[in-house]
Design a protein around this motif. Structure first.
Motif, PDB file in Angstrom:
ATOM      1  N   ILE A 245       0.813  -1.212   0.000  1.00  0.00           N
ATOM      2  CA  ILE A 245       0.000   0.000   0.000  1.00  0.00           C
ATOM      3  C   ILE A 245       0.854   1.274   0.000  1.00  0.00           C
ATOM      4  N   ASP A 246       2.162   1.140  -0.088  1.00  0.00           N
ATOM      5  CA  ASP A 246       3.065   2.290  -0.123  1.00  0.00           C
ATOM      6  C   ASP A 246       3.678   2.382  -1.518  1.00  0.00           C
ATOM      7  N   PHE A 247       3.490   3.527  -2.167  1.00  0.00           N
ATOM      8  CA  PHE A 247       3.875   3.663  -3.570  1.00  0.00           C
ATOM      9  C   PHE A 247       4.475   5.027  -3.851  1.00  0.00           C
ATOM     10  N   VAL A 248       5.093   5.131  -5.036  1.00  0.00           N
ATOM     11  CA  VAL A 248       5.598   6.406  -5.539  1.00  0.00           C
ATOM     12  C   VAL A 248       5.034   6.604  -6.939  1.00  0.00           C
ATOM     13  N   TYR A 249       4.199   7.616  -7.087  1.00  0.00           N
ATOM     14  CA  TYR A 249       3.645   7.976  -8.387  1.00  0.00           C
ATOM     15  C   TYR A 249       4.417   9.179  -8.926  1.00  0.00           C
ATOM     16  N   GLY A 250       4.843   9.096 -10.193  1.00  0.00           N
ATOM     17  CA  GLY A 250       5.656  10.156 -10.749  1.00  0.00           C
ATOM     18  C   GLY A 250       5.147  10.672 -12.073  1.00  0.00           C
ATOM     19  N   SER A 251       5.477  11.925 -12.354  1.00  0.00           N
ATOM     20  CA  SER A 251       5.194  12.511 -13.661  1.00  0.00           C
ATOM     21  C   SER A 251       6.087  11.856 -14.704  1.00  0.00           C
ATOM     22  N   ALA A 252       5.833  12.145 -15.979  1.00  0.00           N
ATOM     23  CA  ALA A 252       6.656  11.575 -17.051  1.00  0.00           C
ATOM     24  C   ALA A 252       8.110  11.972 -16.874  1.00  0.00           C
ATOM     25  N   ALA A 253       8.358  13.216 -16.470  1.00  0.00           N
ATOM     26  CA  ALA A 253       9.733  13.681 -16.276  1.00  0.00           C
ATOM     27  C   ALA A 253      10.412  12.941 -15.138  1.00  0.00           C
ATOM     28  N   LEU A 254       9.664  12.638 -14.099  1.00  0.00           N
ATOM     29  CA  LEU A 254      10.215  11.868 -12.970  1.00  0.00           C
ATOM     30  C   LEU A 254      10.441  10.420 -13.379  1.00  0.00           C
ATOM     31  N   ALA A 255       9.451   9.806 -14.012  1.00  0.00           N
ATOM     32  CA  ALA A 255       9.547   8.394 -14.400  1.00  0.00           C
ATOM     33  C   ALA A 255      10.726   8.149 -15.334  1.00  0.00           C
ATOM     34  N   ALA A 256      11.021   9.109 -16.187  1.00  0.00           N
ATOM     35  CA  ALA A 256      12.125   8.959 -17.133  1.00  0.00           C
ATOM     36  C   ALA A 256      13.473   8.924 -16.428  1.00  0.00           C
ATOM     37  N   ARG A 257      13.539   9.420 -15.215  1.00  0.00           N
ATOM     38  CA  ARG A 257      14.803   9.465 -14.465  1.00  0.00           C
ATOM     39  C   ARG A 257      14.993   8.256 -13.556  1.00  0.00           C
ATOM     40  N   VAL A 258      13.973   7.425 -13.391  1.00  0.00           N
ATOM     41  CA  VAL A 258      14.050   6.302 -12.451  1.00  0.00           C
ATOM     42  C   VAL A 258      14.971   5.214 -13.001  1.00  0.00           C
ATOM     43  N   THR A 259      15.938   4.826 -12.200  1.00  0.00           N
ATOM     44  CA  THR A 259      16.878   3.769 -12.594  1.00  0.00           C
ATOM     45  C   THR A 259      16.744   2.515 -11.741  1.00  0.00           C
ATOM     46  N   GLY A 260      16.009   2.593 -10.644  1.00  0.00           N
ATOM     47  CA  GLY A 260      15.849   1.418  -9.793  1.00  0.00           C
ATOM     48  C   GLY A 260      14.919   1.702  -8.639  1.00  0.00           C
ATOM     49  N   ALA A 261      14.477   0.639  -7.981  1.00  0.00           N
ATOM     50  CA  ALA A 261      13.591   0.759  -6.824  1.00  0.00           C
ATOM     51  C   ALA A 261      13.826  -0.420  -5.898  1.00  0.00           C
ATOM     52  N   ALA A 262      13.492  -0.236  -4.624  1.00  0.00           N
ATOM     53  CA  ALA A 262      13.676  -1.303  -3.642  1.00  0.00           C
ATOM     54  C   ALA A 262      12.665  -1.147  -2.521  1.00  0.00           C
ATOM     55  N   ILE A 263      12.320  -2.261  -1.896  1.00  0.00           N
ATOM     56  CA  ILE A 263      11.499  -2.284  -0.690  1.00  0.00           C
ATOM     57  C   ILE A 263      12.351  -2.907   0.409  1.00  0.00           C
ATOM     58  N   ASP A 264      12.594  -2.147   1.469  1.00  0.00           N
ATOM     59  CA  ASP A 264      13.508  -2.594   2.528  1.00  0.00           C
ATOM     60  C   ASP A 264      12.742  -3.439   3.553  1.00  0.00           C
ATOM     61  N   ARG A 265      12.473  -4.684   3.209  1.00  0.00           N
ATOM     62  CA  ARG A 265      11.675  -5.566   4.056  1.00  0.00           C
ATOM     63  C   ARG A 265      12.312  -5.784   5.423  1.00  0.00           C
ATOM     64  N   ASP A 266      13.624  -5.744   5.494  1.00  0.00           N
ATOM     65  CA  ASP A 266      14.307  -6.008   6.760  1.00  0.00           C
ATOM     66  C   ASP A 266      13.967  -4.973   7.833  1.00  0.00           C
ATOM     67  N   GLU A 267      13.476  -3.802   7.428  1.00  0.00           N
ATOM     68  CA  GLU A 267      13.118  -2.785   8.415  1.00  0.00           C
ATOM     69  C   GLU A 267      11.883  -3.163   9.228  1.00  0.00           C
TER      70      GLU A 267
END
Length: 284
Positions: A245-267
């Protein structure tokens, strides 16, 4: 730039874990939700010692949002246009709750918490991002007024997004936070458990889908798979009975810059963990 969002479930209770996470993961800007304190109660000193400035919005011991940044923090807004108000109890005045905080991060080289490698040349200042920390209302029950409040809140946000993108179509815009909606069946461990409940209803899912129609893209979905929340009760975490239920929504300019993502389950492990975990997005 490395962004993250995290429902910390009380910043004062978990400040040590938050600072450790910022340092360990080299986070440049963190959107926090459910900080549960007024601005004067926020542990600003611990963040300053780690090299972060913080924008805070909180009215009482409930809700609360904040943004911590080591790469600049400007143009702070404590609500979005048309954000609905809510009366906590019958007869009380409706107020615009502390559920949204916007700020422009970037434009400044990493401060005392950087550089990322000892002895390395400091990295250039990252291109700015308009970052919103959002804590969407829970909704409680499908027949509860809070559910209608939740849908109105998301609709007002959609209208704001349309206005923002029309005014600045090339802006890198990131809406990060605890959305209290699981957009797909696979975002909960067992759909039968949620029959007739909030978080998975068709109107809630349609409200998030409308953000895509408004011009935003959820930027973590195709890059990482995991839940982001596990209830404290009934051994939900050891059994991996979670929700995404936790997300990041981005504009086209933001999405074009995304190189990776992670969910830190260990936290979610260990003593004093929040019931949510951080979601991280890397930007070129």
């Amino acid at each position: 730039m490395r962004l993250a969002t995290w429902n910390v479930n009380s910043v004062r209770t978990r400040v040590d874990r938050i600072i450790a996470f910022l340092k360990r993961e080299n986070i440049d800007a963190l959107a926090m939700q459910e900080t549960k304190c007024k601005p004067e109660q926020f542990p600003l000193g611990a963040f300053a010692d780690a090299g972060y400035e913080v924008a805070v919005h909180g009215l009482n011991q409930w809700n609360g949002v904040a943004i911590a940044s080591r790469v600049g923090l400007a143009d702070v807004a404590t609500s979005f246009p048309g954000q609905p108000a809510w009366a906590a109890k019958e007869g009380a005045d409706a107020v615009v709750e502390a559920r949204a905080l916007g700020a422009t991060v970037g434009g400044t080289a990493a401060g005392p918490a950087g550089p990322r490698t000892a002895g390395a040349t400091p990295t250039p200042a990252p291109e700015p991002v308009r970052l919103w920390s959002l804590y969407v209302p829970n909704g409680r029950e499908l027949t509860h007024p809070h559910y209608e409040y939740k849908l109105a809140w998301l609709e007002a946000l959609r209208r704001s997004v349309i206005g923002w993108l029309a005014a600045a179509p090339d802006r890198a815009l990131a809406l990060a936070g605890d959305w209290n909606v699981a957009p797909r069946d696979e975002d909960v461990w067992d759909m039968s458990v949620f029959e007739g409940a909030t978080h998975v209803s068709a109107p809630e899912r349609a409200a998030l889908a409308a953000l895509a129609e408004a011009g935003l893209t959820e930027v973590t979905r195709e890059r990482v798979t995991n839940y982001t929340y596990w209830d404290y009760q009934r051994l939900r975490f050891p059994r991996n009975e979670g929700m995404r239920i936790d997300f990041v929504y981005g504009s086209a300019a933001l999405a074009a810059r995304v190189t990776g993502a992670a969910i830190d389950r260990d936290e979610r492990k260990g003593k004093g963990a929040s019931d949510h975990v951080p979601v991280i997005v890397d930007l070129a």
